[in-house]
Structures are given as C-alpha cells and as structure tokens.
Design an enzyme around this catalytic site. Sequence first.
Site, PDB file in Angstrom:
ATOM      1  CB  CYS A 123     -40.436  42.927  20.934  1.00  0.00           C
ATOM      2  SG  CYS A 123     -39.702  43.597  22.266  1.00  0.00           S
ATOM      3  CB  CYS A 124     -36.390  41.283  17.983  1.00  0.00           C
ATOM      4  SG  CYS A 124     -36.255  39.942  19.021  1.00  0.00           S
ATOM      5  CB  CYS A 210     -36.420  36.998  25.456  1.00  0.00           C
ATOM      6  SG  CYS A 210     -37.810  38.280  25.114  1.00  0.00           S
ATOM      7  CB  CYS A 235     -32.760  39.015  17.616  1.00  0.00           C
ATOM      8  SG  CYS A 235     -31.246  39.726  17.164  1.00  0.00           S
TER       9      CYS A 235
HETATM   10 FE1  SF4 Z   1     -37.982  42.241  22.837  1.00  0.00          FE
HETATM   11 FE2  SF4 Z   1     -37.316  39.916  23.800  1.00  0.00          FE
HETATM   12 FE3  SF4 Z   1     -36.359  40.511  21.385  1.00  0.00          FE
HETATM   13 FE4  SF4 Z   1     -35.390  41.680  23.631  1.00  0.00          FE
HETATM   14  S1  SF4 Z   1     -35.064  39.471  22.871  1.00  0.00           S
HETATM   15  S2  SF4 Z   1     -36.019  42.763  21.909  1.00  0.00           S
HETATM   16  S3  SF4 Z   1     -37.363  41.682  25.088  1.00  0.00           S
HETATM   17  S4  SF4 Z   1     -38.419  40.013  21.824  1.00  0.00           S
END
Ligand code: SF4
Length: 253
Positions: A123-124, A210, A235
């Site tokens: 996701c990141c 998050c 991230c």
């Molecule tokens: Fe995805 Fe959370 Fe990363 Fe944002 S911080 S990109 S919602 S995993």
Amino acid sequence: MTVALELAGLEGAASRLETATPQEVVAWALQRFGAERSAVVTGLQAEGVAVADMALQVDPQARIVTIDTGRLPAETYEYVDALRERWGRPIEVVHPDAALLGEYTSSFGLNAFYGSMERRLDCCHIRKVEPLERILRGVDAWMTGLRRSQSERRATTPVVELDLEHGGIAKVNPVASWSEEQVVAYLAARGVPRHPLYAKGFRSIGCAPCTRAVAPGEHPRAGRWWWEDGLDKECGIHHRPQIGDARVPGSNA
Ligand code: SF4
C-alpha cells in the site's frame, strides 16, 4: 557513498554544507540545481514545511510537492489550503497511479494494510513510493525534512547525499541536524502554521488509518503503523523496510 559523491562533483559541497545553516543549504541547492530541476517533497510535517518556507524565500518559483495518498486525514487537506494562502504559491499535489491502486484495493480490500507487513508495504509503495519515483524522475535534486533525531534509522542522515535509488540525483536534507524545537521555533518566527494535528498530540503525521497521537514520553514515531511491533517505522520513501524489520502482532508476517 563518498566515491559516488566525488563522481557527481558534490563531495566538496557535501562536506562544507554539513556545518552550514539550513537556509544556506537550501540556497545552495536552489542555486546549484535551479528551481525547475529541484523540488521540496514534503508530507507537510513541520520539518518539510520549514524547508519549503526557506526555499520560497530564496526563490518564489521553488517547487513544493506533496503526495495525496488518498487516505490523508481531513486536517491535511485543510492544511494544504492554509499553506497555499500563507505562501501565496501553489503546492503541487501528486496522486497514486489509479490503475495500480485499483488493482490492489480490488484484490485485497481497502484496509488490507492492517493484515500484514507485506500488504502494508504494498500500500505504501502504491500510494507513496511510486508517486515519489514519478516526481523524482523530473528533477536533479530533492529536498526533504529528514532530521537525525527522528529515529535510529535517520541518525546518520547527511545534509547532502547521492540518492542512488532514484537515479543518482542529489538528496538534500537541510534540517538534518536540527532538533524538533528548532523547527517549531523557526515556523513560529516565520508565522507559518503547523499541521493542526500536532495540537491533538500527534508527533508524526501520515495517512489517517495508519497514524495516531502518542502519549507524552512515547517515541515520536510510535503513532505511525502503531499496530506493528518494530522500530523501523518507515514507508519506503526514505528507506524501504524489509519484511521482518517489524512484526505484526498476532500474525506470521
Ligand atoms: Fe497505505 Fe497506511 Fe502506507 Fe498510507 S500509511 S500508504 S494508508 S499503508
């Protein structure tokens, strides 16, 4: 890294700028690379906003770029508008690739990042790292708000380094040696607002699902990916954690 800096002709400047003020570092970067070929990339935390403010004082054409991951807190969107008003300048907003994001959310769901470290990093990557790579393909240097005292991982951050992960461009970290207090004092003196979530106990700010506030005495980044049990709260923008760097309690990931 020293050899790489030498090859890029940056070794002398990198060494000299280690003891320069953040404002001098920002001025050097804009002069060396130009406003068109450099960018301040910020998640709108206090440090990046301070660097952006310094850049706009040196050159009103300096590019200030942020990534809208699509999962930011409502306060961040309000803050972008507050900064645009304060500076009287546009902030470039870059979004994730819609096809990549659609594939991920269709396959795994909208909140798959809670399920495992692997899904979180995916996701990141889609929401942050890939958009950053697109931004950096168009510049020769980027400026960040990294500070050494933010975490162990960041403790050795140089003021100027060669970013080999992004094609050997320069990565400039003007406030690397500053404390959190120095950043806060700078913004106050300049009359630049801070992200409103700081007033609600947040010490580090990212995506809404998050990130949460931390208790007094907790590590400033403890509120990031708070369900993961590990020190490497990153991230992938500045360092890509490996699976196993952090553990999701109750899972094997
Ligand atoms: Fe995805 Fe959370 Fe990363 Fe944002 S911080 S990109 S919602 S995993």
